[in-house]
Scaffold this active site. Structure first.
Site, PDB file in Angstrom:
ATOM      1  N   GLY A  33       0.882  -1.169   0.000  1.00 46.98           N
ATOM      2  CA  GLY A  33       0.000   0.000   0.000  1.00 46.98           C
ATOM      3  C   GLY A  33       0.917   1.214   0.000  1.00 46.98           C
ATOM      4  O   GLY A  33       1.816   1.310   0.848  1.00 46.98           O
ATOM      5  N   GLU A  35       0.870   4.357   0.842  1.00 46.57           N
ATOM      6  CA  GLU A  35       1.081   5.240   2.002  1.00 46.57           C
ATOM      7  C   GLU A  35       1.725   4.496   3.161  1.00 46.57           C
ATOM      8  O   GLU A  35       2.565   5.055   3.872  1.00 46.57           O
ATOM      9  CB  GLU A  35      -0.245   5.880   2.434  1.00 46.57           C
ATOM     10  CG  GLU A  35      -0.902   6.737   1.350  1.00 46.57           C
ATOM     11  CD  GLU A  35      -1.715   5.942   0.344  1.00 46.57           C
ATOM     12  OE1 GLU A  35      -1.806   4.696   0.497  1.00 46.57           O
ATOM     13  OE2 GLU A  35      -2.249   6.554  -0.609  1.00 46.57           O
ATOM     14  N   LEU A 225      12.311  10.181 -12.707  1.00 39.10           N
ATOM     15  CA  LEU A 225      12.692   9.742 -14.049  1.00 39.10           C
ATOM     16  C   LEU A 225      13.305   8.346 -14.058  1.00 39.10           C
ATOM     17  O   LEU A 225      14.026   7.986 -14.986  1.00 39.10           O
ATOM     18  CB  LEU A 225      13.679  10.768 -14.639  1.00 39.10           C
ATOM     19  CG  LEU A 225      13.163  12.217 -14.698  1.00 39.10           C
ATOM     20  CD1 LEU A 225      14.275  13.180 -15.068  1.00 39.10           C
ATOM     21  CD2 LEU A 225      12.006  12.345 -15.694  1.00 39.10           C
ATOM     22  N   GLY A 229      17.185   9.225 -12.842  1.00 40.43           N
ATOM     23  CA  GLY A 229      17.219  10.029 -11.625  1.00 40.43           C
ATOM     24  C   GLY A 229      15.975  10.877 -11.457  1.00 40.43           C
ATOM     25  O   GLY A 229      14.859  10.388 -11.647  1.00 40.43           O
ATOM     26  N   GLY A 253       6.980  -0.082  -5.701  1.00 42.08           N
ATOM     27  CA  GLY A 253       7.349   0.442  -4.385  1.00 42.08           C
ATOM     28  C   GLY A 253       8.474   1.463  -4.457  1.00 42.08           C
ATOM     29  O   GLY A 253       8.751   2.159  -3.484  1.00 42.08           O
ATOM     30  N   ALA A 254       9.094   1.590  -5.637  1.00 40.13           N
ATOM     31  CA  ALA A 254      10.215   2.532  -5.767  1.00 40.13           C
ATOM     32  C   ALA A 254       9.762   3.965  -5.518  1.00 40.13           C
ATOM     33  O   ALA A 254      10.447   4.743  -4.844  1.00 40.13           O
ATOM     34  CB  ALA A 254      10.836   2.422  -7.153  1.00 40.13           C
ATOM     35  N   ASP A 256       7.374   4.995  -3.694  1.00 39.88           N
ATOM     36  CA  ASP A 256       7.101   5.220  -2.265  1.00 39.88           C
ATOM     37  C   ASP A 256       8.410   5.355  -1.494  1.00 39.88           C
ATOM     38  O   ASP A 256       8.514   6.159  -0.573  1.00 39.88           O
ATOM     39  CB  ASP A 256       6.266   4.063  -1.701  1.00 39.88           C
ATOM     40  CG  ASP A 256       5.006   3.855  -2.521  1.00 39.88           C
ATOM     41  OD1 ASP A 256       4.478   4.859  -3.033  1.00 39.88           O
ATOM     42  OD2 ASP A 256       4.570   2.698  -2.674  1.00 39.88           O
TER      43      ASP A 256
HETATM   44  O1  CKP Z   1       4.334   3.850  -7.062  1.00 40.51           O
HETATM   45  P1  CKP Z   1       4.817   2.665  -6.306  1.00 40.51           P
HETATM   46  O2  CKP Z   1       5.301   1.551  -7.173  1.00 40.51           O
HETATM   47  O3  CKP Z   1       5.823   3.038  -5.276  1.00 40.51           O
HETATM   48  O4  CKP Z   1       3.541   2.170  -5.514  1.00 40.51           O
HETATM   49  C1  CKP Z   1       3.321   0.861  -5.138  1.00 40.51           C
HETATM   50  C2  CKP Z   1       2.094   0.705  -4.282  1.00 40.51           C
HETATM   51  O5  CKP Z   1      -0.522   1.114  -3.135  1.00 40.51           O
HETATM   52  C3  CKP Z   1       1.818  -0.755  -4.003  1.00 40.51           C
HETATM   53  O6  CKP Z   1       2.211  -1.054  -2.696  1.00 40.51           O
HETATM   54  C4  CKP Z   1       0.336  -0.914  -4.195  1.00 40.51           C
HETATM   55  O7  CKP Z   1      -0.282  -1.543  -3.161  1.00 40.51           O
HETATM   56  C5  CKP Z   1      -0.171   0.506  -4.355  1.00 40.51           C
HETATM   57  O8  CKP Z   1       0.934   1.214  -4.903  1.00 40.51           O
HETATM   58  C6  CKP Z   1      -1.405   0.509  -5.242  1.00 40.51           C
HETATM   59  O9  CKP Z   1      -2.499   0.724  -4.713  1.00 40.51           O
HETATM   60  O10 CKP Z   1      -1.234   0.282  -6.454  1.00 40.51           O
HETATM   61 MG    MG Z   2       4.283   5.680  -7.689  1.00 35.63          MG
END
Ligand code: CKP
Ligand code: MG
Length: 311
Positions: A33, A35, A225, A229, A253-254, A256
Protein backbone atom coordinates in the site's frame (compact mmCIF):
# COMPACT_ATOMS: atom_id res chain seq x y z
CA UNK A 1 4.37 12.68 15.18
CA UNK A 2 6.59 14.22 12.48
CA UNK A 3 4.60 12.80 9.57
CA UNK A 4 1.03 11.61 9.12
CA UNK A 5 -0.18 9.65 6.11
CA UNK A 6 -3.25 7.54 5.33
CA UNK A 7 -4.57 5.29 2.61
CA UNK A 8 -5.45 1.77 1.63
CA UNK A 9 -3.10 -1.11 2.30
CA UNK A 10 -3.78 -4.57 1.00
CA UNK A 11 -2.54 -8.10 1.29
CA UNK A 12 -0.41 -8.80 -1.75
CA UNK A 13 -0.15 -12.29 -3.23
CA UNK A 14 2.83 -12.55 -5.57
CA UNK A 15 2.89 -15.48 -7.97
CA UNK A 16 5.94 -17.65 -7.38
CA UNK A 17 6.51 -18.35 -11.07
CA UNK A 18 6.73 -16.10 -14.10
CA UNK A 19 3.48 -17.35 -15.59
CA UNK A 20 0.00 -15.96 -16.23
CA UNK A 21 -1.82 -16.14 -12.88
CA UNK A 22 -4.19 -18.86 -14.03
CA UNK A 23 -1.19 -21.22 -14.21
CA UNK A 24 0.44 -20.18 -10.95
CA UNK A 25 -0.15 -22.55 -8.04
CA UNK A 26 1.76 -20.89 -5.26
CA UNK A 27 1.80 -17.34 -4.04
CA UNK A 28 3.82 -15.42 -1.50
CA UNK A 29 1.82 -13.40 1.00
CA UNK A 30 3.12 -9.86 1.65
CA UNK A 31 1.66 -6.52 2.55
CA UNK A 32 1.54 -3.41 0.37
CA UNK A 33 0.00 0.00 0.00
CA UNK A 34 1.66 3.19 -1.15
CA UNK A 35 1.08 5.24 2.00
CA UNK A 36 2.01 2.50 4.46
CA UNK A 37 5.12 1.85 2.34
CA UNK A 38 6.09 5.49 2.86
CA UNK A 39 5.28 5.29 6.57
CA UNK A 40 7.40 2.16 7.02
CA UNK A 41 10.20 3.77 5.03
CA UNK A 42 10.20 6.78 7.32
CA UNK A 43 10.01 4.67 10.49
CA UNK A 44 12.98 2.60 9.31
CA UNK A 45 14.92 5.83 8.85
CA UNK A 46 14.17 6.75 12.44
CA UNK A 47 11.32 9.24 12.01
CA UNK A 48 8.10 9.29 14.00
CA UNK A 49 5.22 8.61 11.65
CA UNK A 50 1.55 7.74 11.91
CA UNK A 51 -0.47 5.91 9.27
CA UNK A 52 -4.18 5.22 9.39
CA UNK A 53 -6.70 3.39 7.31
CA UNK A 54 -9.99 1.57 7.61
CA UNK A 55 -9.38 -2.16 7.79
CA UNK A 56 -11.77 -5.07 7.59
CA UNK A 57 -12.51 -6.86 10.85
CA UNK A 58 -10.76 -9.93 9.45
CA UNK A 59 -7.50 -11.84 9.42
CA UNK A 60 -6.04 -9.73 6.60
CA UNK A 61 -6.91 -6.52 8.42
CA UNK A 62 -5.11 -7.82 11.50
CA UNK A 63 -2.15 -8.92 9.38
CA UNK A 64 -1.79 -5.44 7.85
CA UNK A 65 -2.11 -3.76 11.22
CA UNK A 66 0.55 -6.04 12.75
CA UNK A 67 2.88 -5.58 9.81
CA UNK A 68 2.72 -1.78 9.82
CA UNK A 69 2.84 -1.47 13.61
CA UNK A 70 5.64 -4.02 13.80
CA UNK A 71 7.85 -1.66 11.79
CA UNK A 72 7.44 1.12 14.32
CA UNK A 73 4.64 3.11 12.67
CA UNK A 74 1.94 4.57 14.92
CA UNK A 75 -1.32 2.86 13.92
CA UNK A 76 -3.40 4.15 16.83
CA UNK A 77 -5.84 5.98 14.51
CA UNK A 78 -6.67 2.90 12.38
CA UNK A 79 -10.32 1.88 12.38
CA UNK A 80 -11.66 -1.67 12.01
CA UNK A 81 -15.04 -2.22 10.37
CA UNK A 82 -17.18 -5.28 9.74
CA UNK A 83 -19.04 -3.48 6.96
CA UNK A 84 -16.53 -4.52 4.26
CA UNK A 85 -13.45 -6.73 3.85
CA UNK A 86 -9.77 -5.82 3.70
CA UNK A 87 -8.67 -5.68 0.06
CA UNK A 88 -6.20 -8.03 -1.60
CA UNK A 89 -4.27 -7.86 -4.85
CA UNK A 90 -2.14 -10.18 -6.94
CA UNK A 91 1.16 -9.61 -8.67
CA UNK A 92 1.94 -11.48 -11.89
CA UNK A 93 5.55 -11.78 -12.94
CA UNK A 94 5.84 -11.60 -16.69
CA UNK A 95 8.69 -12.34 -19.04
CA UNK A 96 11.38 -9.68 -19.28
CA UNK A 97 11.04 -8.84 -15.59
CA UNK A 98 7.79 -6.92 -16.04
CA UNK A 99 5.05 -7.12 -13.44
CA UNK A 100 1.29 -6.68 -13.63
CA UNK A 101 -1.09 -6.18 -10.70
CA UNK A 102 -4.71 -7.28 -10.34
CA UNK A 103 -6.74 -5.55 -7.62
CA UNK A 104 -9.63 -6.99 -5.62
CA UNK A 105 -10.38 -3.79 -3.77
CA UNK A 106 -13.70 -2.52 -5.08
CA UNK A 107 -15.93 -1.57 -2.10
CA UNK A 108 -13.22 -2.54 0.33
CA UNK A 109 -13.08 -1.45 3.97
CA UNK A 110 -10.63 1.35 3.09
CA UNK A 111 -12.98 2.70 0.41
CA UNK A 112 -15.41 3.45 3.27
CA UNK A 113 -13.00 6.00 4.79
CA UNK A 114 -14.67 9.40 5.17
CA UNK A 115 -13.84 12.88 6.52
CA UNK A 116 -15.17 12.06 10.02
CA UNK A 117 -12.52 9.30 10.29
CA UNK A 118 -9.77 11.92 10.52
CA UNK A 119 -8.56 12.69 14.03
CA UNK A 120 -8.04 16.39 13.45
CA UNK A 121 -5.88 17.14 16.47
CA UNK A 122 -3.65 14.16 15.61
CA UNK A 123 -3.03 15.59 12.14
CA UNK A 124 -2.73 19.19 13.30
CA UNK A 125 0.28 18.48 15.53
CA UNK A 126 2.34 16.87 12.72
CA UNK A 127 4.95 18.63 10.57
CA UNK A 128 4.23 16.93 7.27
CA UNK A 129 1.16 15.35 5.66
CA UNK A 130 1.83 12.79 2.93
CA UNK A 131 -1.00 11.81 0.56
CA UNK A 132 -1.30 10.07 -2.79
CA UNK A 133 -3.66 10.14 -5.74
CA UNK A 134 -4.69 6.56 -5.00
CA UNK A 135 -6.97 7.56 -2.11
CA UNK A 136 -9.28 9.88 -4.09
CA UNK A 137 -9.78 7.10 -6.67
CA UNK A 138 -11.19 4.70 -4.06
CA UNK A 139 -14.58 6.39 -3.48
CA UNK A 140 -16.35 9.73 -3.19
CA UNK A 141 -16.01 9.66 0.61
CA UNK A 142 -12.25 8.99 0.28
CA UNK A 143 -12.02 11.94 -2.12
CA UNK A 144 -13.74 14.10 0.50
CA UNK A 145 -11.42 12.79 3.23
CA UNK A 146 -8.23 13.67 1.34
CA UNK A 147 -9.49 17.18 0.50
CA UNK A 148 -10.47 17.72 4.13
CA UNK A 149 -7.12 16.47 5.43
CA UNK A 150 -5.17 18.71 3.03
CA UNK A 151 -7.25 21.76 3.96
CA UNK A 152 -6.75 21.08 7.66
CA UNK A 153 -3.01 20.54 7.16
CA UNK A 154 -2.77 23.84 5.30
CA UNK A 155 -4.60 25.72 8.04
CA UNK A 156 -2.19 24.26 10.59
CA UNK A 157 0.93 25.06 8.53
CA UNK A 158 1.98 21.47 7.85
CA UNK A 159 3.96 20.88 4.68
CA UNK A 160 2.01 18.70 2.26
CA UNK A 161 3.70 16.12 0.02
CA UNK A 162 1.52 14.84 -2.83
CA UNK A 163 2.38 11.85 -5.01
CA UNK A 164 -0.16 11.64 -7.90
CA UNK A 165 0.31 7.83 -8.12
CA UNK A 166 -2.22 7.52 -10.93
CA UNK A 167 -3.76 4.04 -11.04
CA UNK A 168 -5.76 3.77 -14.23
CA UNK A 169 -7.42 0.57 -13.04
CA UNK A 170 -9.03 2.54 -10.22
CA UNK A 171 -10.14 5.71 -11.97
CA UNK A 172 -13.47 5.53 -13.74
CA UNK A 173 -14.62 9.12 -13.73
CA UNK A 174 -14.26 11.71 -16.49
CA UNK A 175 -12.93 14.39 -14.12
CA UNK A 176 -9.84 12.43 -13.01
CA UNK A 177 -7.41 15.10 -14.21
CA UNK A 178 -9.38 17.92 -12.64
CA UNK A 179 -9.53 16.11 -9.28
CA UNK A 180 -5.80 15.41 -9.25
CA UNK A 181 -4.96 18.98 -10.25
CA UNK A 182 -7.17 20.33 -7.49
CA UNK A 183 -5.38 18.16 -4.94
CA UNK A 184 -2.00 19.12 -6.39
CA UNK A 185 -2.94 22.78 -5.96
CA UNK A 186 -3.18 22.21 -2.18
CA UNK A 187 0.28 20.62 -2.00
CA UNK A 188 3.70 22.10 -1.20
CA UNK A 189 5.69 19.34 -2.90
CA UNK A 190 4.40 17.39 -5.91
CA UNK A 191 6.20 14.19 -6.92
CA UNK A 192 4.93 12.97 -10.32
CA UNK A 193 6.48 10.36 -12.57
CA UNK A 194 7.08 11.53 -16.16
CA UNK A 195 3.85 9.93 -17.50
CA UNK A 196 1.83 11.36 -14.64
CA UNK A 197 3.29 14.80 -15.20
CA UNK A 198 2.47 14.55 -18.89
CA UNK A 199 -1.12 13.56 -18.16
CA UNK A 200 -1.58 16.41 -15.68
CA UNK A 201 0.06 19.19 -17.70
CA UNK A 202 0.20 18.13 -21.36
CA UNK A 203 3.96 18.83 -21.26
CA UNK A 204 6.40 16.09 -22.22
CA UNK A 205 9.65 17.39 -20.72
CA UNK A 206 10.40 17.45 -16.98
CA UNK A 207 11.03 21.19 -17.02
CA UNK A 208 7.73 21.96 -18.76
CA UNK A 209 5.88 19.68 -16.34
CA UNK A 210 7.49 21.31 -13.31
CA UNK A 211 6.78 24.81 -14.61
CA UNK A 212 3.10 24.05 -15.14
CA UNK A 213 2.66 22.37 -11.77
CA UNK A 214 4.50 25.17 -9.95
CA UNK A 215 1.83 27.55 -11.24
CA UNK A 216 -0.62 25.69 -8.98
CA UNK A 217 1.20 27.09 -5.97
CA UNK A 218 3.63 24.37 -4.88
CA UNK A 219 7.01 25.15 -3.32
CA UNK A 220 8.72 22.55 -5.50
CA UNK A 221 7.99 19.87 -8.08
CA UNK A 222 10.15 16.78 -8.36
CA UNK A 223 9.71 14.69 -11.51
CA UNK A 224 10.79 11.06 -11.04
CA UNK A 225 12.69 9.74 -14.05
CA UNK A 226 13.56 6.19 -12.97
CA UNK A 227 17.02 5.22 -14.21
CA UNK A 228 17.60 8.85 -15.22
CA UNK A 229 17.22 10.03 -11.62
CA UNK A 230 14.99 13.01 -10.95
CA UNK A 231 14.45 16.62 -12.00
CA UNK A 232 13.57 19.23 -9.39
CA UNK A 233 12.40 22.78 -9.68
CA UNK A 234 11.31 25.37 -7.14
CA UNK A 235 10.69 29.07 -7.56
CA UNK A 236 14.39 29.77 -7.04
CA UNK A 237 16.32 26.71 -8.21
CA UNK A 238 16.24 23.78 -10.60
CA UNK A 239 18.42 20.87 -11.53
CA UNK A 240 18.80 17.16 -12.18
CA UNK A 241 19.99 14.54 -9.72
CA UNK A 242 21.34 11.26 -11.13
CA UNK A 243 20.06 7.89 -9.93
CA UNK A 244 22.14 5.33 -8.06
CA UNK A 245 23.25 2.20 -9.93
CA UNK A 246 21.21 -0.85 -8.97
CA UNK A 247 20.24 -4.21 -10.40
CA UNK A 248 16.48 -4.05 -10.85
CA UNK A 249 14.59 -6.91 -9.17
CA UNK A 250 11.16 -5.40 -8.47
CA UNK A 251 10.30 -1.78 -9.38
CA UNK A 252 6.99 -1.68 -7.50
CA UNK A 253 7.35 0.44 -4.38
CA UNK A 254 10.22 2.53 -5.77
CA UNK A 255 8.08 5.66 -5.89
CA UNK A 256 7.10 5.22 -2.27
CA UNK A 257 10.73 4.70 -1.27
CA UNK A 258 11.49 7.90 -3.17
CA UNK A 259 8.79 9.76 -1.22
CA UNK A 260 10.09 8.40 2.11
CA UNK A 261 13.64 9.49 1.28
CA UNK A 262 12.46 12.92 0.15
CA UNK A 263 10.36 13.50 3.27
CA UNK A 264 13.30 12.37 5.40
CA UNK A 265 15.39 15.01 3.64
CA UNK A 266 12.76 17.66 4.38
CA UNK A 267 12.73 16.69 8.04
CA UNK A 268 16.53 16.94 8.12
CA UNK A 269 16.17 20.42 6.58
CA UNK A 270 18.34 19.48 3.64
CA UNK A 271 18.73 21.55 0.49
CA UNK A 272 16.31 20.46 -2.23
CA UNK A 273 19.01 18.74 -4.35
CA UNK A 274 20.21 16.75 -1.35
CA UNK A 275 16.69 15.66 -0.37
CA UNK A 276 16.11 14.54 -3.97
CA UNK A 277 19.37 12.60 -3.93
CA UNK A 278 18.30 10.91 -0.68
CA UNK A 279 14.98 10.10 -2.37
CA UNK A 280 16.78 8.55 -5.36
CA UNK A 281 18.93 6.45 -3.05
CA UNK A 282 15.98 4.98 -1.14
CA UNK A 283 14.14 4.33 -4.42
CA UNK A 284 17.19 2.52 -5.83
CA UNK A 285 17.59 0.31 -2.77
CA UNK A 286 13.89 -0.67 -2.90
CA UNK A 287 14.16 -1.60 -6.60
CA UNK A 288 16.92 -4.09 -5.80
CA UNK A 289 14.73 -6.15 -3.44
CA UNK A 290 11.58 -8.19 -4.03
CA UNK A 291 8.55 -6.73 -2.24
CA UNK A 292 7.40 -3.17 -1.59
CA UNK A 293 8.70 -2.66 1.94
CA UNK A 294 11.29 -5.41 2.45
CA UNK A 295 14.02 -3.32 0.80
CA UNK A 296 13.34 -0.07 2.64
CA UNK A 297 16.69 0.81 4.22
CA UNK A 298 17.81 1.73 7.69
CA UNK A 299 19.58 5.04 8.09
CA UNK A 300 22.90 3.20 8.11
CA UNK A 301 22.21 1.36 4.83
CA UNK A 302 21.06 4.59 3.25
CA UNK A 303 24.22 6.39 4.31
CA UNK A 304 26.33 3.61 2.78
CA UNK A 305 24.41 3.81 -0.48
CA UNK A 306 24.74 7.58 -0.62
CA UNK A 307 28.44 7.45 0.03
CA UNK A 308 28.83 5.05 -2.89
CA UNK A 309 29.89 2.03 -0.83
CA UNK A 310 27.04 -0.23 -1.96
CA UNK A 311 25.02 -0.70 -5.09
O1 CKP B 1 4.33 3.85 -7.06
P1 CKP B 1 4.82 2.66 -6.31
O2 CKP B 1 5.30 1.55 -7.17
O3 CKP B 1 5.82 3.04 -5.28
O4 CKP B 1 3.54 2.17 -5.51
C1 CKP B 1 3.32 0.86 -5.14
C2 CKP B 1 2.09 0.70 -4.28
O5 CKP B 1 -0.52 1.11 -3.14
C3 CKP B 1 1.82 -0.75 -4.00
O6 CKP B 1 2.21 -1.05 -2.70
C4 CKP B 1 0.34 -0.91 -4.20
O7 CKP B 1 -0.28 -1.54 -3.16
C5 CKP B 1 -0.17 0.51 -4.36
O8 CKP B 1 0.93 1.21 -4.90
C6 CKP B 1 -1.40 0.51 -5.24
O9 CKP B 1 -2.50 0.72 -4.71
O10 CKP B 1 -1.23 0.28 -6.45
MG1 MG C 1 4.28 5.68 -7.69
Amino acid sequence: MEVVTFGESMVLFSGDQSLPLEYVHQFHKQMAGAESNVAIGLAKLGHSVGWFSKLGQDAFGRYIMQSVRGQGVDTSRCIFTDAAPTAVFFKERQSGGRTQVYYYRNQSAASLMKPEDLDESYLAQAKILHVTGITPALSQSCLELIGHAMDLAKRNHLRIVFDPNIRWKLWNRPDTKQILLELASKADYILPGLDEGEFLTGQTEPEGIAEELLKLGAKAVIVKLGKEGAYYQSLTEKGSVPSYPVQEIDPVGAGDGFAAGFISGLLRQEELAMAVSRANAVGAIVVGVNGDTEGLPSDEELTLMMSGQVN
